[in-house]
Design a protein around this motif. Structure first.
Motif, PDB file in Angstrom:
ATOM      1  N   PRO A   1       5.700   4.077   7.547  1.00  0.00           N
ATOM      2  CA  PRO A   1       6.761   4.877   6.924  1.00  0.00           C
ATOM      3  C   PRO A   1       6.648   6.361   7.253  1.00  0.00           C
ATOM      4  CG  PRO A   1       5.914   3.264   5.363  1.00  0.00           C
ATOM      5  CD  PRO A   1       5.010   3.214   6.561  1.00  0.00           C
TER       6      PRO A   1
ATOM      7  N   SER B   1       3.195   4.265  -2.518  1.00  0.00           N
ATOM      8  CA  SER B   1       2.515   5.139  -1.558  1.00  0.00           C
ATOM      9  C   SER B   1       3.314   5.241  -0.261  1.00  0.00           C
ATOM     10  CB  SER B   1       1.106   4.622  -1.281  1.00  0.00           C
ATOM     11  OG  SER B   1       1.131   3.325  -0.701  1.00  0.00           O
ATOM     12  N   SER B   2       4.007   4.167   0.133  1.00  0.00           N
ATOM     13  CA  SER B   2       4.836   4.218   1.343  1.00  0.00           C
ATOM     14  C   SER B   2       5.980   5.208   1.177  1.00  0.00           C
ATOM     15  CB  SER B   2       5.390   2.827   1.666  1.00  0.00           C
ATOM     16  OG  SER B   2       4.349   1.915   1.975  1.00  0.00           O
TER      17      SER B   2
ATOM     18  N   ILE C   1      -6.347   3.586   1.906  1.00  0.00           N
ATOM     19  CA  ILE C   1      -5.548   2.367   2.090  1.00  0.00           C
ATOM     20  C   ILE C   1      -6.450   1.153   2.273  1.00  0.00           C
ATOM     21  CG2 ILE C   1      -3.915   1.223   3.643  1.00  0.00           C
ATOM     22  CD1 ILE C   1      -2.694   3.995   4.172  1.00  0.00           C
TER      23      ILE C   1
ATOM     24  N   LEU D   1       0.783   0.209   7.166  1.00  0.00           N
ATOM     25  CA  LEU D   1       1.145   0.970   5.979  1.00  0.00           C
ATOM     26  C   LEU D   1       1.361   2.445   6.269  1.00  0.00           C
ATOM     27  CD1 LEU D   1      -1.199  -0.729   3.346  1.00  0.00           C
ATOM     28  CD2 LEU D   1       1.259  -1.042   3.673  1.00  0.00           C
TER      29      LEU D   1
ATOM     30  N   ILE E   1       1.681  -0.377  -3.017  1.00  0.00           N
ATOM     31  CA  ILE E   1       1.922  -0.079  -1.609  1.00  0.00           C
ATOM     32  C   ILE E   1       3.324   0.495  -1.422  1.00  0.00           C
ATOM     33  CG2 ILE E   1       2.257  -1.151   0.659  1.00  0.00           C
ATOM     34  CD1 ILE E   1      -0.065  -3.018  -0.010  1.00  0.00           C
TER      35      ILE E   1
END
Length: 504
Positions: A297, A349-350, A280, A294, A346
């Motif tokens: 989640p 990936s979240s 990240i 990040l 982002i």
């Protein structure tokens, strides 16, 4: 809950600070060692803490483990202050000491809940504890990021001291537990055999194919030492009066199955997600603080699912479905995370991390509940410590193996992708770069480095997937035994008498 907050907060704070720590004290090849030392210390001490709690009283042993954890935290924060050249080695050693204390925090908290709450009601309480773990996972990356961006990384360790002080005061003054009279006999020989044997095997996974060839005399020698000592350990456990690990508890099918599940979850989950903050901060270009945001989640998915599972188990008394769902979800998450690359957004990936958090939420506390419900009250501490132990040893192997795989894949990719004319040995020196220094590299070299980190990270989840798919398979064979401590007399007919609890 205070002690769990302490242990989990530390682990998550360090995660976002690790790229800065490793960049200042050493190379990327030592990243796994800083994590491995902590996990290994936790692993080898967990069964010992559980047994000590059974014999000498959980409150006293619990407080001792907190003190050791705080001493390790203070020393870790001071690593390299006097002798910067050996700062990384000092940090690794002090993290191991910190891990020794952390082993008592988790197993002590779980066993204390087992003392005070019958299994039928325990799902609700363990759901609350899982929520505290999730809160720590949310706050930890944020605090770690703020410390890394705006203060010295050493405060990532020093922040434990005031929290630990509050935990010690509250626990010493308010925690009242049943007292048991037990003959005290510790199997120190078994503890030594277990510690050295496990350490030898972890060193194999750390050094094999990296520092030494797999067929080298060092690796083969460590393998022989590990196998022989663990074999002798198992033999001694059948002959001593107070074994560290009573093998009889493995005659219970459910306990054996959740132990296997715990190992697989530890291997797949802890091994793989240790490298997410690095991805990240480097590939996605987030600051340490934002990298903590990040990870939210994943933590929120875990917290919501844990509370839901805990309350449902308390209400219905049924639990078998949750490890099955958790295993399937965990495997799906690993498949999704193999898609990480330099172009992954982002948002994408979240979404993957939400799925991972849901899988973790279904598994973490449910497996502990099943383990505790599978043994008699007198073996509660041992069952808690053994369940934590197998998860920790899975994490130890996972972190070590994935660390070696990460460095190997990164080196291979940089060796082939580094542009012509790059400085000699650049692929080896990139490990010493901090994320915020990547912008100083020439664009072609920076692009190659980011591609290498993304390639190495995504590859870890293919390895994790192989272990994750075994979780729902093992969970399918769990037998749903009624939880002790139900609302009716019939529910409690076969349950051991609940101990009286001291009350102010």
């Amino acid at each position: 809950m205070l002690a769990i907050l302490l242990a989990m907060l530390d682990n998550m704070i360090i995660g976002t600070a690790m790229p800065r720590i490793v960049g200042e004290l050493g190379g990327l090849d030592k990243l796994s060692w800083v994590v491995t030392a902590y996990v290994l210390g936790t692993t080898i001490s967990t069964p010992i803490w559980g047994k000590l709690g059974d014999l000498y009283g959980r409150k006293t042993i619990f407080l001792v483990s907190i003190v050791i954890f705080l001493v390790g935290s203070a020393l870790s924060g001071a690593a390299g202050e006097i002798d910067p050249a050996s700062g990384m080695n000092q940090l690794i050693a002090f993290r191991a000491l910190q891990g020794l204390g952390a082993g008592g925090l988790m197993v002590g908290a779980m066993a204390i809940i087992g003392d005070l709450v019958p299994p039928r009601e325990r799902g609700k309480y363990q759901g609350m504890m899982a929520a505290i773990m999730a809160v720590a996972m949310i706050a930890g990356p944020l605090v770690g990021g703020l410390i890394t961006d705006h203060a010295d990384w050493r405060w990532a360790f020093y922040v434990n001291l005031p929290i630990g002080g509050i935990a010690l005061f509250v626990l010493a003054s308010t925690l009242h537990l049943p007292k048991y009279r037990t003959e005290h006999r510790i199997d120190w020989i078994g503890a030594a055999l277990l510690s050295i044997g496990v350490t030898a095997l972890v060193l194999i996974t750390t050094w094999g194919g990296n520092k030494y060839a797999w067929d080298s005399k060092e690796i083969l020698g460590l393998g022989a030492v590990g196998v022989v000592l663990l074999g002798v350990f198992l033999w001694t456990q059948t002959r001593v009066a107070e074994p560290i690990l009573p093998l009889g508890i493995f005659r219970n099918r459910n306990f054996t199955l959740v132990s296997i599940i715990g190992f697989m979850v530890g291997f797949a989950m802890f091994g793989a997600i240790s490298f997410l903050p690095l991805y990240i901060q480097t590939v996605q270009g987030a600051s340490a603080t934002n990298s903590g945001l990040l990870l939210l989640p994943m933590m929120l998915g875990m917290m919501v699912t844990s509370i839901f599972a805990g309350r449902t188990i308390t209400k219905t008394g049924r639990y078998r479905i949750f490890p099955i769902l958790g295993g399937v979800t965990l495997a799906v998450a690993m498949v999704l995370l193999t898609r990480l690359d330099v172009d992954t957004s982002i948002a994408e990936s979240s979404a993957y991390m939400v799925v991972l958090g849901v899988g973790m939420g279904f598994l973490m506390q449910t497996t502990m509940l099943i383990a505790q419900n599978s043994v008699e009250q007198k073996d509660l501490g041992v069952s808690s410590s053994t369940a934590t132990f197998v998860r920790s040893i899975g994490g130890s192997f996972g972190v070590s193996i994935f660390g070696a795989v990460f460095v190997d894949r990164l080196g291979d990719d940089l060796g082939s992708a580094m542009p012509a004319g790059a400085p000699g040995g650049m692929e080896m020196n990139v490990g010493g770069l901090q994320p915020d220094k990547l912008d100083l590299l020439p664009p072609p070299i920076k692009e190659a480095v980011l591609h290498g980190i993304a390639y190495a990270t995504s590859g870890l989840f293919w390895w994790a997937l192989g272990f994750a798919i075994l979780v729902p398979i093992a969970a399918w064979f769990i037998k749903e035994v009624p939880l002790r401590g139900g609302e009716s007399a019939a529910d409690d007919a076969d349950a051991p008498a609940r101990p009286l609890v001291a009350v102010d």
